[in-house]
Enzyme design. Structure first.
Site, PDB file in Angstrom:
ATOM      1  N   SER A 178      37.872  44.351  44.705  1.00 40.53           N
ATOM      2  CA  SER A 178      37.550  43.031  45.247  1.00 40.53           C
ATOM      3  C   SER A 178      37.711  43.004  46.774  1.00 40.53           C
ATOM      4  O   SER A 178      37.085  43.816  47.450  1.00 40.53           O
ATOM      5  CB  SER A 178      38.433  41.993  44.556  1.00 40.53           C
ATOM      6  OG  SER A 178      37.983  40.705  44.830  1.00 40.53           O
ATOM      7  N   GLU A 185      30.612  40.908  36.047  1.00 38.49           N
ATOM      8  CA  GLU A 185      31.399  40.469  37.208  1.00 38.49           C
ATOM      9  C   GLU A 185      31.552  38.957  37.300  1.00 38.49           C
ATOM     10  O   GLU A 185      32.629  38.429  37.531  1.00 38.49           O
ATOM     11  CB  GLU A 185      30.716  40.936  38.505  1.00 38.49           C
ATOM     12  CG  GLU A 185      30.854  42.396  38.839  1.00 38.49           C
ATOM     13  CD  GLU A 185      32.218  42.737  39.409  1.00 38.49           C
ATOM     14  OE1 GLU A 185      32.939  41.827  39.813  1.00 38.49           O
ATOM     15  OE2 GLU A 185      32.557  43.935  39.423  1.00 38.49           O
ATOM     16  N   HIS A 205      35.118  40.818  36.759  1.00 33.47           N
ATOM     17  CA  HIS A 205      35.728  41.163  38.039  1.00 33.47           C
ATOM     18  C   HIS A 205      37.241  41.367  37.908  1.00 33.47           C
ATOM     19  O   HIS A 205      37.945  40.480  37.442  1.00 33.47           O
ATOM     20  CB  HIS A 205      35.438  40.004  39.000  1.00 33.47           C
ATOM     21  CG  HIS A 205      35.782  40.271  40.417  1.00 33.47           C
ATOM     22  ND1 HIS A 205      35.067  41.149  41.195  1.00 33.47           N
ATOM     23  CD2 HIS A 205      36.772  39.796  41.206  1.00 33.47           C
ATOM     24  CE1 HIS A 205      35.587  41.177  42.415  1.00 33.47           C
ATOM     25  NE2 HIS A 205      36.634  40.378  42.447  1.00 33.47           N
TER      26      HIS A 205
END
Ligand SMILES: *[C@@H]1O[C@H](CO)[C@@H](O)[C@H](O)[C@H]1NC(C)=O
Ligand SMILES: *[C@@H]1O[C@H](CO)[C@@H](O)[C@H](O)[C@H]1NC(C)=O
Ligand SMILES: *[C@@H]1O[C@H](CO)[C@@H](O)[C@H](O)[C@H]1NC(C)=O
Ligand SMILES: *[C@@H]1O[C@H](CO)[C@@H](O)[C@H](O)[C@H]1NC(C)=O
Ligand SMILES: *[C@@H]1O[C@H](CO)[C@@H](O)[C@H](O)[C@H]1NC(C)=O
Length: 545
Positions: free
Chosen positions: A203, A334, A449
């Site tokens: 990230s 994601e 994610h």
């Protein structure tokens, strides 16, 4: 004899009860001598909270200063450190927070210096810390690597960017560079190989690494990189209007100025807690942008100041020649971690807005609208955007924010450099997919994610009981990551894994689909890729603002 045995037994029980911490070998570095302890499970030495650079209110918003030295032995065992940030328990941390943790296997099989893995945490550039709450080292260190995790400054303290000498921007990234320099200089003293350093992160950590790859300030500091779910060439990762953002923040505490000098004056005099407490919201505009406000920026050349980047990352990637091997990947789903942040009202208002970020530039509104309609058609067919289409929105997020930028970055590397690039899609659904669990979309396929990090780290926060399948995933992904760190190849000849991960070629990107049974496959979203490739090659905005 009995006496001795008895004493040992007492010591042993105290050790098991963790009342006595068994010491780790002392390590001598230029700053002084360090002592650590043996981990509770007995498999690695831990040195916690080593100062790698200095930040206080004199270097606030700037590159950190050199780390302190000490006399005697520094006990690197101290508990919890973090840089100032908002937490569930209020604002925590202190400005003097640039500490790192080093984890060293007790009995490595190899007698050679060990490969080193340096982790950069995510947290949207507003939170995160190196502690074992999330980033427990046990799974990785078991595979004979040294693991280093460090704190870097976040939020305004890390990312105020006024493009002046006092606040040139990217202080948080400059912390990361200082940590990498510390590793290069000192890791041999822990048994590590300073010429085999792999940075990895997810990230905001992945965005950071993408910037570190682009930056000339990092030349020679690391040899390989693993970029998990983030890229510096997506619009959300760069603050293109940093002075405007700073003035927006100042406005919420009663100042009305866009003058960098005045803005610096305001923030440099405040208590760090009050700085962290400032909240601002970007006004929603016609483009599909995120609400993130604390982000890396493009710096200005200022004499005497070493910048991280002075151009947009995608432009640097076009010409950069850093020859390192990289793994790029994203989770298969994601976007769904963002879905719960959407409200019905927000989604409906999207019908009147452009479905792309403001890093595009059009010659007329008509042309912009035409492209917007094309994107809407692609993700929503003839339907209006509404709460019932939240999965279509999440697909748009997945592709626009994560998948496509990682593919573009792969293409840049493959076209200009001698680097090897491996691509993956993390598709595993298990009990450690923590972000998916909290998204409300647990029954959707694949992973979202940040789910991958819980198979790389054994955080204290998370389930002690690990299912058999999850253990297999932990074993698989840590093997791939550490093989890459050791050999530059995630599946070398010597691997037990039943598949081979082939690197991508210039006109043939190949993806490892990481799952219960991993296998190679093509790009996951060829139509989405063509849509965005076409749009970006025609309309990408090339100036900084
Ligand atoms: C800066 O740090 C010093 C020493 O900790 C403290 O006395 C002073 O109040 C701080 N200033 C600001 C603006 O935070
Ligand atoms: C994308 O860039 C524009 C400026 O070109 C900026 O206004 C916008 O906030 C950015 N979007 C983000 C950070 O999501
Ligand atoms: C990249 O290199 C090409 C050819 O050398 C040059 O024309 C171009 O201006 C460079 N771009 C940047 C952003 O430096
Ligand atoms: C919207 O999402 C649903 C569920 O994922 C999917 O079946 C549908 O095809 C999507 N619509 C478009 C136009 O892609
Ligand atoms: C370090 O990397 C080189 C090649 O990049 C490799 O030959 C060597 O075995 C590595 N050493 C360790 C300890 O992994």
């Amino acid at each position: 004899m009995m006496m001795k045995y008895g004493k040992r037994l007492v010591l042993f029980s105290l050790f098991v009860m963790n009342l006595v911490d068994e010491p780790a070998p002392e390590v001598a570095i230029e700053q002084g001598i360090l002592s650590g302890i043996i981990s509770r499970c007995g498999t690695y030495f831990e040195y916690i909270g080593i100062p790698y650079a200095k930040s206080d209110n004199n270097t606030r918003f700037q590159a950190p200063g050199p780390p302190p030295s000490w006399k005697g032995v520094y006990k690197a065992v101290e508990g919890y450190h973090m840089c100032p940030q908002e937490t569930l328990f209020g604002i925590m941390g202190s400005e003097d927070c640039l500490k790192l943790n080093v984890y060293v296997p007790v009995n490595p099989k190899s007698k050679k210096p060990l490969a080193v893995m340096v982790y950069i945490y995510g947290g949207a550039f507003v939170f995160g810390s190196a502690g074992k709450t999330i980033y427990g080292p046990r799974f990785l260190v078991k595979k004979d690597v040294i693991l280093v995790i460090f704190n870097y400054r976040v939020a305004l303290l890390g990312f105020l960017c006024l493009r002046t000498k006092e606040a040139p921007g990217n202080a948080g990234i400059k912390d990361q560079i200082a940590a990498l320099r510390w590793v290069k200089k000192n890791i041999a003293a822990f048994g590590g190989d300073p010429d085999n350093v792999t940075v990895f992160g997810s990230s905001a950590g992945a965005v950071s690494i993408s910037i570190l790859i682009a930056s000339e300030a990092t030349n020679g500091l690391f040899n390989r990189a693993i970029v998990q779910s983030g890229s510096s060439i997506s619009n959300w990762s760069i603050n293109r209007k940093p002075i405007w953002i700073a003035s927006l923040l100042a406005q919420t505490i009663g100042y009305d100025t866009e003058d960098p000098k005045k803005l610096y004056d305001i923030f440099s005099k405040m208590d760090y807690k009050d700085i962290i407490a400032i909240k601002a919201k970007k006004p929603m505009d016609i483009f599909y942008d995120t609400g993130l406000i604390h982000l890396p920026c493009v710096e200005k050349y200022i004499p005497g100041i070493e910048p991280v980047i002075t151009d947009l990352p995608y432009k640097i990637f076009e010409n950069n020649t850093k020859d390192i091997d990289v793994i790029y990947g994203t989770a298969s789903n994601e976007g769904i971690f963002l879905a719960p942040t959407e409200t019905e009202e927000m989604l409906e208002s999207r019908n009147e807005r452009y479905l792309f970020a403001s890093d595009l530039h059009f010659s007329s509104e008509k042309e912009a609208m035409m492209i917007a309609k094309k994107v809407q058609k692609f993700y929503f067919g003839d339907d209006e955007i509404s709460i019932t289409k939240v999965l279509n929105v999440s697909k748009l997020y997945s592709q626009l924010y994560f998948e496509i930028p990682a593919i573009f970055e792969t293409e840049y590397l493959l076209s200009r450099r001698k680097s090897k690039v491996y691509n993956y899609i993390f598709n595993y659904h298990g009990w450690r997919n923590i972000l998916k669990m909290t998204s409300g979309f647990w029954y959707e396929d694949g992973a979202t994610h940040g789910d991958d990090i819980f198979y790389l780290f054994n955080g204290d926060l998370f389930p002690v009981v690990i299912s058999i399948d999850d253990w297999k995933m932990i074993d698989q992904i840590t093997s791939l990551w550490t093989n890459f760190a050791k050999y530059g190849n995630p599946t070398p000849e010597s691997t037990d894994l039943p598949f081979r991960w082939k690197p991508s070629a210039k006109d043939n990107l190949q993806f490892l689909y990481i799952d219960r049974e991993s296998k190679m496959g093509p790009m996951p979203c060829p139509e989405g890729y063509r849509l965005w490739k076409d749009i970006y090659s025609k309309y990408r905005k090339t100036d900084i603002t």
